[in-house]
Write an enzyme that holds these catalytic residues in place. Structure first.
Site, PDB file in Angstrom:
ATOM      1  N   SER A 108       0.878  -1.065   0.106  1.00  0.00           N
ATOM      2  CA  SER A 108      -0.020  -0.006  -0.026  1.00  0.00           C
ATOM      3  C   SER A 108       0.828   1.333  -0.033  1.00  0.00           C
ATOM      4  O   SER A 108       1.790   1.473  -0.718  1.00  0.00           O
ATOM      5  CB  SER A 108      -0.997   0.027   1.056  1.00  0.00           C
ATOM      6  OG  SER A 108      -1.946   0.851   0.972  1.00  0.00           O
ATOM      7  N   HIS A 130      -6.221  -6.150  -2.189  1.00  0.00           N
ATOM      8  CA  HIS A 130      -4.824  -5.374  -1.783  1.00  0.00           C
ATOM      9  C   HIS A 130      -3.899  -6.176  -1.004  1.00  0.00           C
ATOM     10  O   HIS A 130      -4.170  -6.791   0.212  1.00  0.00           O
ATOM     11  CB  HIS A 130      -5.529  -4.348  -0.719  1.00  0.00           C
ATOM     12  CG  HIS A 130      -4.981  -3.120  -0.674  1.00  0.00           C
ATOM     13  ND1 HIS A 130      -4.256  -2.339  -1.630  1.00  0.00           N
ATOM     14  CD2 HIS A 130      -4.494  -2.352   0.677  1.00  0.00           C
ATOM     15  CE1 HIS A 130      -3.618  -1.076  -1.067  1.00  0.00           C
ATOM     16  NE2 HIS A 130      -3.690  -1.544   0.351  1.00  0.00           N
ATOM     17  N   ASP A 145      -8.160  -5.010  -6.215  1.00  0.00           N
ATOM     18  CA  ASP A 145      -7.736  -3.997  -5.519  1.00  0.00           C
ATOM     19  C   ASP A 145      -7.980  -2.422  -6.219  1.00  0.00           C
ATOM     20  O   ASP A 145      -7.369  -2.077  -7.215  1.00  0.00           O
ATOM     21  CB  ASP A 145      -6.303  -4.200  -5.027  1.00  0.00           C
ATOM     22  CG  ASP A 145      -5.653  -3.095  -4.263  1.00  0.00           C
ATOM     23  OD1 ASP A 145      -6.631  -2.305  -3.890  1.00  0.00           O
ATOM     24  OD2 ASP A 145      -4.423  -2.870  -4.298  1.00  0.00           O
TER      25      ASP A 145
END
Length: 408
Positions: free
Chosen positions: A88, A375, A350
């Protein structure tokens, strides 16, 4: 492993794909917390003035300083190679660390990293809606969501007490401001955003809200047989979220949200710090502009700009935030980043892949795009439920690491 917008989690020191790689390569593992998050408190409080030291480029300098210090303290010779991992926002940091400090970091694995700073991130909900189609194999779930939204808007106008009751609101619509209403619609959409972003993953410390909640189970709930209208099925999903998060009612008060984000003492919700970074570096505002039919254009970009101003001051207007995002893209290169020995990993489900590198441009900056995963899926411990494509992706990452470690 690079820390991000939350506390460093010691469970990452014993579990996860990077631990499996480390065992194969006989590597030392170190996890560094990001300044201003967890217990890393560099200032007396979180006043706007004190937040000036919170930025991605200062976090990268921390990492560089840490690596240099560890090299000296542990007497690591020049043959020792540092590999950066992150998922991320830390996935972006991993790539940027290799870019800015190539003499210190030999290679990086950047998982689900958004490299393009974008103020109006309308693509986020476009991916959410496409993921509902991809995972359910059709339009039915999306059509029911569209119908539910239409019914909610209509009922708020004609019989608001029905929605107040079904969605268990903390206060009636008669007391709601325009910003409260934007917050209400945003909160409904966010239930689906979180559901999609973390769909079917095997997270360490997984959010208890989403255990047994997947795109397929929720879409089955929404499209299943029964006489309940579409809006009521969406309200039932919302009730499950409220229950799992120990909330007795849905607080959609804009002022309550802003007051929470104005708290400057350490130990408050860390959302203040991340909101500051979005206002000063990235944007990343997940607006309704891209999926008007499904969620309505009821939380547009000005809703998020106003939050920056209401929390941190009037100077944080759209021009300021747009300029900040442009600066970030110029500083790091955005999707045109010029770097080597970085593998970029993304999942099709994602929403953040829309701001990442998903196609291979050069041999030493490969991109791995995993269909059907959400994700940071490649980072988590392997599971019997992993798709063959996810299993293959982890092997591929290991092969890149093996070849890069052997390079001088």
């Amino acid at each position: 492993m690079i820390g991000g917008e939350g506390p460093a989690d010691p469970r990452w020191m014993v579990r996860g794909a990077w631990i499996e790689y480390a065992q194969k390569f006989k590597a030392l593992c170190i996890n560094l917390e990001h300044r201003y998050y967890g217990e890393s408190h560099p200032t007396e409080d979180l006043s706007t003035k004190n937040l000036q030291y919170l930025s991605s480029y200062q976090a990268l300098a921390d990492l560089a300083n840490f690596i240099t210090s560890m090299n000296m303290e542990l007497r690591l010779n020049k043959d020792i190679k540092w590999i950066a991992f992150g998922g991320s926002y830390p996935g972006s940091l991993a790539a940027w660390l290799r870019l800015k400090y190539p003499h210190l970091v030999h290679a990086a694995v950047s998982s689900s990293g958004p490299l393009l700073a974008k103020v109006n991130f309308m693509e986020y909900f476009e991916v959410v809606v496409n993921a509902l189609r991809e995972k359910t194999g059709g339009e039915e779930c999306v059509e029911q969501l569209k119908l539910a939204h239409y019914q909610i808007v209509t009922l708020i106008r004609t019989n608001p007490e029905i929605i107040e009751k079904e969605f268990k609101l903390c206060k009636p619509f008669s007391e709601a401001t325009t910003n409260d209403m934007k917050n209400f619609y945003n909160s409904i959409a966010d239930d689906f955003a979180d559901l999609v972003q973390y769909n079917e993953d095997n997270r360490i410390g997984a959010d208890k809200r989403y255990l047994n909640l997947t795109i397929n189970t929720v879409c089955n709930m929404i499209t299943g047989e029964g006489s309940d209208p579409a809006y009521k099925k969406v309200a039932n999903f919302n009730s499950i979220i409220l229950e799992k998060t120990n909330q007795t009612c849905l607080d959609y008060s804009y002022d309550n949200m802003i007051n929470e984000l104005r708290k400057v003492s350490w130990g408050s919700d860390e959302a203040r710090q991340w909101t500051y970074q979005t206002c000063t570096e990235f944007g990343f505002y997940q607006t309704s502009s891209g999926e008007v039919e499904v969620f309505g254009n009821l939380f547009p970009i000005n809703f998020f700009i106003k939050q920056c101003q209401d929390i941190f001051g009037n100077k944080f207007d759209q021009n300021f935030i747009t300029s900040a995002a442009h600066w970030t893209n110029a500083y790091y290169g955005a999707l045109g980043i010029s770097v080597s020995r970085v593998v970029f990993v993304h999942g099709s489900v994602d929403p953040w892949h829309a701001l990442g590198v998903t196609t291979t441009e050069t041999n030493d900056t490969p991109a791995i795009y995993i269909h059907g995963t959400a994700h940071c899926a490649n980072m988590y411990p392997s599971s019997d439920k992993d798709s063959s494509e996810l299993v293959e992706a982890r092997v591929e990452i290991e092969q890149y690491l093996s070849s890069w470690i052997n390079l001088p």
